[in-house]
Motif scaffolding. Structure first.
Motif, PDB file in Angstrom:
ATOM      1  N   MET A 644     102.182   1.105  54.126  1.00 29.89           N
ATOM      2  CA  MET A 644     101.245  -0.003  54.314  1.00 29.89           C
ATOM      3  C   MET A 644     101.443  -1.064  53.243  1.00 29.89           C
ATOM      4  O   MET A 644     101.486  -2.270  53.527  1.00 29.89           O
ATOM      5  CB  MET A 644      99.808   0.514  54.305  1.00 29.89           C
ATOM      6  CG  MET A 644      98.765  -0.562  54.565  1.00 29.89           C
ATOM      7  SD  MET A 644      97.063   0.031  54.408  1.00 29.89           S
ATOM      8  CE  MET A 644      96.891   0.017  52.601  1.00 29.89           C
ATOM      9  N   PHE A 645     101.575  -0.638  51.992  1.00 27.16           N
ATOM     10  CA  PHE A 645     101.795  -1.599  50.907  1.00 27.16           C
ATOM     11  C   PHE A 645     103.139  -2.292  51.051  1.00 27.16           C
ATOM     12  O   PHE A 645     103.269  -3.493  50.777  1.00 27.16           O
ATOM     13  CB  PHE A 645     101.687  -0.893  49.555  1.00 27.16           C
ATOM     14  CG  PHE A 645     100.288  -0.797  49.041  1.00 27.16           C
ATOM     15  CD1 PHE A 645      99.754  -1.806  48.251  1.00 27.16           C
ATOM     16  CD2 PHE A 645      99.489   0.287  49.357  1.00 27.16           C
ATOM     17  CE1 PHE A 645      98.460  -1.735  47.773  1.00 27.16           C
ATOM     18  CE2 PHE A 645      98.196   0.374  48.882  1.00 27.16           C
ATOM     19  CZ  PHE A 645      97.671  -0.633  48.090  1.00 27.16           C
ATOM     20  N   GLN A 646     104.160  -1.556  51.470  1.00 22.58           N
ATOM     21  CA  GLN A 646     105.474  -2.165  51.666  1.00 22.58           C
ATOM     22  C   GLN A 646     105.412  -3.249  52.740  1.00 22.58           C
ATOM     23  O   GLN A 646     105.993  -4.333  52.589  1.00 22.58           O
ATOM     24  CB  GLN A 646     106.490  -1.082  52.049  1.00 22.58           C
ATOM     25  CG  GLN A 646     106.817  -0.117  50.916  1.00 22.58           C
ATOM     26  CD  GLN A 646     107.416   1.186  51.403  1.00 22.58           C
ATOM     27  OE1 GLN A 646     107.681   1.361  52.589  1.00 22.58           O
ATOM     28  NE2 GLN A 646     107.598   2.131  50.486  1.00 22.58           N
ATOM     29  N   LEU A 647     104.685  -2.969  53.826  1.00 21.43           N
ATOM     30  CA  LEU A 647     104.574  -3.948  54.910  1.00 21.43           C
ATOM     31  C   LEU A 647     103.769  -5.169  54.467  1.00 21.43           C
ATOM     32  O   LEU A 647     104.143  -6.309  54.779  1.00 21.43           O
ATOM     33  CB  LEU A 647     103.938  -3.304  56.134  1.00 21.43           C
ATOM     34  CG  LEU A 647     104.851  -2.462  57.020  1.00 21.43           C
ATOM     35  CD1 LEU A 647     104.047  -1.675  58.038  1.00 21.43           C
ATOM     36  CD2 LEU A 647     105.860  -3.363  57.741  1.00 21.43           C
ATOM     37  N   LEU A 648     102.658  -4.939  53.782  1.00 19.74           N
ATOM     38  CA  LEU A 648     101.872  -6.068  53.299  1.00 19.74           C
ATOM     39  C   LEU A 648     102.693  -6.944  52.350  1.00 19.74           C
ATOM     40  O   LEU A 648     102.679  -8.182  52.453  1.00 19.74           O
ATOM     41  CB  LEU A 648     100.615  -5.558  52.584  1.00 19.74           C
ATOM     42  CG  LEU A 648      99.473  -5.047  53.459  1.00 19.74           C
ATOM     43  CD1 LEU A 648      98.437  -4.313  52.623  1.00 19.74           C
ATOM     44  CD2 LEU A 648      98.820  -6.202  54.216  1.00 19.74           C
ATOM     45  N   HIS A 649     103.419  -6.302  51.456  1.00 14.21           N
ATOM     46  CA  HIS A 649     104.255  -7.043  50.501  1.00 14.21           C
ATOM     47  C   HIS A 649     105.343  -7.814  51.243  1.00 14.21           C
ATOM     48  O   HIS A 649     105.600  -9.005  50.957  1.00 14.21           O
ATOM     49  CB  HIS A 649     104.865  -6.068  49.492  1.00 14.21           C
ATOM     50  CG  HIS A 649     105.714  -6.715  48.454  1.00 14.21           C
ATOM     51  ND1 HIS A 649     107.084  -6.826  48.582  1.00 14.21           N
ATOM     52  CD2 HIS A 649     105.393  -7.293  47.263  1.00 14.21           C
ATOM     53  CE1 HIS A 649     107.560  -7.439  47.510  1.00 14.21           C
ATOM     54  NE2 HIS A 649     106.559  -7.719  46.688  1.00 14.21           N
ATOM     55  N   ALA A 650     105.976  -7.162  52.213  1.00 19.67           N
ATOM     56  CA  ALA A 650     107.048  -7.823  52.964  1.00 19.67           C
ATOM     57  C   ALA A 650     106.515  -9.002  53.770  1.00 19.67           C
ATOM     58  O   ALA A 650     107.154 -10.061  53.851  1.00 19.67           O
ATOM     59  CB  ALA A 650     107.726  -6.817  53.887  1.00 19.67           C
ATOM     60  N   ARG A 651     105.325  -8.844  54.385  1.00 17.90           N
ATOM     61  CA  ARG A 651     104.730  -9.942  55.141  1.00 17.90           C
ATOM     62  C   ARG A 651     104.462 -11.143  54.238  1.00 17.90           C
ATOM     63  O   ARG A 651     104.587 -12.297  54.651  1.00 17.90           O
ATOM     64  CB  ARG A 651     103.414  -9.489  55.775  1.00 17.90           C
ATOM     65  CG  ARG A 651     103.560  -8.551  56.945  1.00 17.90           C
ATOM     66  CD  ARG A 651     103.995  -9.296  58.184  1.00 17.90           C
ATOM     67  NE  ARG A 651     103.849  -8.468  59.382  1.00 17.90           N
ATOM     68  CZ  ARG A 651     104.176  -8.889  60.603  1.00 17.90           C
ATOM     69  NH1 ARG A 651     104.666 -10.099  60.781  1.00 17.90           N
ATOM     70  NH2 ARG A 651     104.021  -8.092  61.644  1.00 17.90           N
ATOM     71  N   LEU A 652     104.092 -10.873  52.995  1.00 13.35           N
ATOM     72  CA  LEU A 652     103.764 -11.950  52.073  1.00 13.35           C
ATOM     73  C   LEU A 652     105.014 -12.650  51.554  1.00 13.35           C
ATOM     74  O   LEU A 652     105.087 -13.894  51.528  1.00 13.35           O
ATOM     75  CB  LEU A 652     102.955 -11.394  50.901  1.00 13.35           C
ATOM     76  CG  LEU A 652     102.478 -12.403  49.860  1.00 13.35           C
ATOM     77  CD1 LEU A 652     101.370 -13.281  50.437  1.00 13.35           C
ATOM     78  CD2 LEU A 652     101.993 -11.683  48.603  1.00 13.35           C
TER      79      LEU A 652
END
Length: 970
Positions: A644-652
């Motif tokens: 989840m954190f990886q996806l949020l970071h990647a989206r940003l």
């Protein structure tokens, strides 16, 4: 009261997986002879089948045949979901009784043994139930269901609930005066439900099932039979079909089943049939052969549906593991085809914008398999060709190992997630699933049983078996080739059906090759950033279980671990000002931007590759743009928090902006806009909010002509400024440990470059409410219904005590409208009043009364609404009205505070800018409970000023443009 969905259309295969286990929207291997009659066996599905039910279910049957099933469940705390399911619906009506099952459902709220006319709804409200969400009913082809959601599981509350259900079962008064009054309401409901989609459904059903009874028994009935209904005819249906052996009581919630069992026996054991039993009606048979074209034109549809389908009778076999495995195998095959369709949609020059491949059983003796797509009207022929080629490719060539592996991972992940979520499933949802299973003669099992039965099977499933299941589903010797919607298909020498048939025959002559093997994508954003985060402030709020942390780079982290939902973690990454910052010269930019980003995937992975890389995962992140902020919203499971954190970071840091996504979004917007502009409900969405905001382009939906002038560069430029510079606030709520979340947040967000925390935000601007003005909107439609809105200017959200009291005032207003406009005047089926205070625009809020009406009654109903407002101003509200508005609200608050979404979206998200939100959560119950009649009267005097009210009137005008230039303001 509502009509249940007529068919589970467009049930995608992953949804069908859950439906196979939960609500029986699945598929079946064919075989056996057609069924002529469904029959009532008065047995539980597990008694006739070969599969064990959930061991936590308690089953009971009384000597008179009345059955009940009980399940103790503690989510939400104290609540009890009670339902009476009567195995009688529209198919049991005679020709002269069409619509009577539904009419009778209405009448059971209008006087019974223990509740005089007009008292049942008030009774519900007084005990803390909200009529609508908590107490309602639905009528379908085979069943009528009555629902009660008790505010607590106390013996006296359950006894009262059973008393109400007992009155539904055998205590209807069916007074002639109430029949006459309710007739107007049902005719209003018939008008409300009329739409291009409904008309298409009816005509499609007649084509698909011309000899089946359900195509002749639409639950709403006909105007002629509703006008002919009287007490004697309704009582005949009631006495004939509301029999104890045709009834099932379903109770799920926070109660003791052993204590409830004798209460059920006392209430229902004395029931006896009031009329002789009648045989089950003959359902008819499906007898399609060859290629059969179908065409139905609805100019008011926003797009054209093109479908290839087979349909046939199936035997009513008992539930079994073997049946479940057959259906699951076909669901996996359908999902492989669905994934192919999704990939096609995102390719340039694809003629359609959405598509589905699925199978379903409904009614219980009819099996559908179909592939369908939605497109512009001029693209129906190309769409038909792509669907045909996609279908034949799947039939003629084996599925690839990569395709099968991806889907198996997703299905196994869904089974595992269901097990981990099981302990906090909500009672109303469980009750609905139990009834869905019983309605299809299926066995309700626990998630653990389902995983143990089907996970090993999925793992061992071969591509050959899956391909064989798909070929078997499409084996019948017919094809239904169907085109409906806004495509005008005509030619001087041919009728539409002939042109459809010719287009299909041309397509099938083209050979298809095996699908190309797709490279298997992997998720590249796995390693956390290397920078070390420094915490500059940490605050614990012990009474609320909240931790607030500020990193040195300006990122704020809000954490609240909960046990509301086992294995659920939710997150919001807020930044920027959202739609309130949309440039005035670029209307529609916010709506388009949100869809483009979600459709684009990431910088190095398009959406198809991203979904493939995340196969078998239960984590998703999407962009949401509200009035006050941009937010990447995440939903995950406990074990996938790093992802989840990886996806949020990647989206940003690496968002995707793709031309193909932009083009697809623009076309979908065009279809949506066109459909909305041709319905009264859609016109309200398009132009009502903008009118009430003084013409501000950030409200309502932008005209397609304006949106079509936007570019992908506009989207990227607008969003990148906020993505790269705006302060970040990350809020996380759910089933996690604070230390784990802090470690991940430190790595992925605390180590980002410093943000401009002190950068002042520009003002959202003052919104000018159109006091005393009227907007009349003509809509190009042949459907004879209207919609009105009477709106009063109020205030923004930030004086929370006032906001709460305005919400209760609107609840009283809504109930007055129900009593006056629906019950007394019979002028409307649907009416509601609500207050919407703005979070983004200072001083702006609107209290609205919205009512569906006969077009000619619009002004009369506007006057009635204003009279209600004047009466509240002059006389205030009664003690009884206040309690009936407050008690359901207080019950709802208790539920709300047990939901992750409340703490995430209402309390934590945005609390950096508005820390008062946290304090609000402490005072909500006490403050609502302290509301007085005098406070409401003072607010009414201040805000319910009819001279300041703005009016929106929407009516059909055949031949009118239905566009803004056709509107009239005064």
């Amino acid at each position: 009261m509502r009509l249940s969905p007529y068919r589970f259309k467009l049930c995608l295969a992953l949804t069908a997986l859950l439906a196979l286990f939960l609500i029986s929207c699945g598929s079946s291997t064919r075989g056996g002879s057609p069924t002529a009659s469904r029959g009532i066996q008065n047995q539980w599905p597990h008694e006739t089948g070969h599969i064990d039910p959930d061991p936590d279910l308690a089953f009971g049957k009384l000597p008179n045949g009345f059955r009940y099933v009980l399940l103790k469940n503690r989510t939400p705390k104290d609540r009890v979901s009670m339902h009476l399911m009567v195995e009688a619906g529209s198919v049991h009506e005679t020709d002269a009784q069409q619509g009577f099952a539904h009419f009778l459902e209405h009448m059971l709220f209008n006087g019974s043994t223990h509740f005089p006319p007009g008292e049942l709804v008030k009774y519900f409200q007084r005990i803390g139930m909200d009529f609508g969400p908590d107490a309602n009913a639905s009528t379908g082809f085979y069943h009528t269901k009555y629902d009660i959601l008790l505010p607590d599981g106390k013996p006296e509350s359950i006894a009262e609930g059973l008393l109400v259900l007992g009155d539904y079962a055998e205590g209807a008064l069916l007074l002639e005066t109430e029949v006459e009054r309710e007739r107007k309401v049902i005719l209003a409901e018939m008008r409300t439900r009329d739409s291009a989609e409904f008309r298409t459904f009816v005509e499609t059903l007649k084509f698909e099932l011309p000899n089946d009874r359900i195509s002749q028994r639409i639950p709403i009935g006909t105007k002629e039979t509703i006008l002919s209904a009287d007490r004697a005819l309704l009582k005949d249906f009631y006495d004939t079909w509301y029999r104890p052996e045709r009834m099932i009581l379903v109770m799920v919630g926070d109660f003791d089943p052993d204590a409830v069992d004798p209460m059920i026996r006392e209430e229902f054991a004395g029931m006896t049939p009031r009329a002789p039993a009648r045989p089950e009606p003959d359902m008819g048979e499906v007898r399609h052969s060859g290629i059969r074209p179908f065409y139905h034109f609805e100019g008011e549809a926003g797009d054209t549906d093109t479908t290839l389908q087979v349909i046939q009778n199936i035997p009513l076999e008992p539930d079994s593991v073997d049946r479940g495995r057959r259906e699951l195998t076909l669901d996996i095959a359908n999902q492989i085809v669905q994934n192919r369709l999704d990939r096609i949609i995102r390719q340039p020059d694809t003629p359609f914008t959405s598509a589905a491949a699925a199978s379903e059983i409904y009614p219980p003796h009819v099996f559908y398999t179909y592939i369908t797509a939605q497109s512009r009207p001029e693209n129906w022929e190309r769409t038909l060709s792509v669907l045909d080629r996609t279908l034949r490719q799947a039939l003629e060539h084996p599925f690839t190992e990569a395709e099968l592996s991806r889907v198996k991972k997703d299905f196994l992940a869904a089974l595992d997630k269901a097990v981990k979520n099981a302990s906090t499933r909500e009672s109303p949802m469980l009750a609905r699933r139990i009834m869905g299973k019983l309605g299809m003669n299926r066995v309700f099992q626990s998630p653990e049983q389902q995983r143990d039965l089907y996970a090993p099977f999925i793992k061992a499933l071969t591509g050959e078996a899956v391909h064989d299941a798909f070929k078997s589903a499409w084996a019948p010797d017919h094809r239904l080739v169907m085109v409906s919607g806004n495509a005008r298909i005509s030619e001087a020498s041919n009728d539409p059906e002939s042109l459809i048939l010719s287009a299909y025959q041309s397509s099938v002559e083209t050979p298809v090759s095996a699908p190309e093997t797709q490279a298997v994508a992997t998720f590249p954003y796995l390693d956390p950033p290397e920078n070390t985060a420094r915490i500059v402030r940490r605050e614990e709020i012990p009474d609320l279980g909240i931790t607030r942390i500020d990193f040195a780079n300006g990122v704020r982290l809000n954490l609240k671990p909960t046990t509301f939902k086992a294995n659920e973690v939710t997150a919001n990454l807020n930044f920027g000002r959202g739609r309130s910052a949309e440039p005035a010269d670029k209307p529609g930019l916010a709506q388009i931007s949100e869809a483009v980003v979600n459709e684009s995937g990431l910088g190095v992975l398009n959406r198809d590759d991203l979904e493939q890389a995340l196969a078998g995962k239960n984590t998703a992140v999407r962009l949401n743009i509200s009035d006050e902020a941009f937010a990447f919203q995440a939903k995950s499971v406990t074990t996938e928090m790093p992802l989840m954190f990886q996806l949020l970071h990647a989206r940003l840091v690496d968002p995707g902006f793709r031309e193909t996504a932009f083009a697809l979004t623009l076309e979908r917007y065009r279809q949506t806009y066109e459909a909305l502009s041709q319905t009264v409900e859609g016109a309200m969405r398009l132009w009502g909010p903008r009118f009430l905001a003084g013409g501000d382009t950030r409200f309502g939906l932008a005209a397609y002509d304006d949106v079509s002038r936007l570019t992908l560069g506009d989207v990227e430029a607008w969003l990148r400024e906020a993505l790269e510079n705006a302060p970040l606030e990350l809020s996380i709520v759910g089933d996690f440990k604070t230390a784990d979340a802090l470690e991940l947040a430190s790595a992925y967000f605390g180590s980002l470059p410093a943000r401009k925390v002190d950068t002042p935000e520009g003002p959202a601007g003052i919104i000018a409410f159109p006091k005393g003005k009227t907007l009349e909107i003509p809509v190009r439609t042949r459907i004879d219904k209207g919609l009105i809105q009477v709106a009063y200017p109020t205030d923004d959200i930030w004086d929370i005590e006032k906001t709460r009291r305005l919400s209760i005032l609107s609840a009283v207003f809504s109930d007055r409208m129900r009593e006056v406009i629906r019950e007394q005047m019979g002028a409307s089926y649907n009416q509601d009043a609500y207050n919407v205070p703005s979070r983004a625009y200072p001083g702006y809020g609107v209290m609205s009364a919205v009512i569906g009406v006969k077009p000619d009654d619009a002004e009369k109903v506007v006057r009635a609404v204003k009279d209600i407002a004047s009466a509240i101003v002059r006389q205030g509200v009664t003690d009884d009205e206040l309690r009936r508005a407050l008690d359901p609200t207080l019950t709802g608050i208790k539920d709300l505070q047990q939901e992750n979404g409340y703490w995430l979206n209402t309390v934590l998200a945005g609390s950096r800018k508005h820390p008062e939100q946290i304090a609000w959560s402490r005072t909500m119950i006490e403050d609502y409970a302290a509301i007085t009649r005098e406070q409401l009267r003072q607010l009414a005097r201040r805000y319910l000023d009819n001279a300041a009210a703005a009016i929106v009137i929407i009516r059909p005008t055949i031949g009118a443009g239905g566009q803004p230039e056709g509107q009239k303001a005064g």
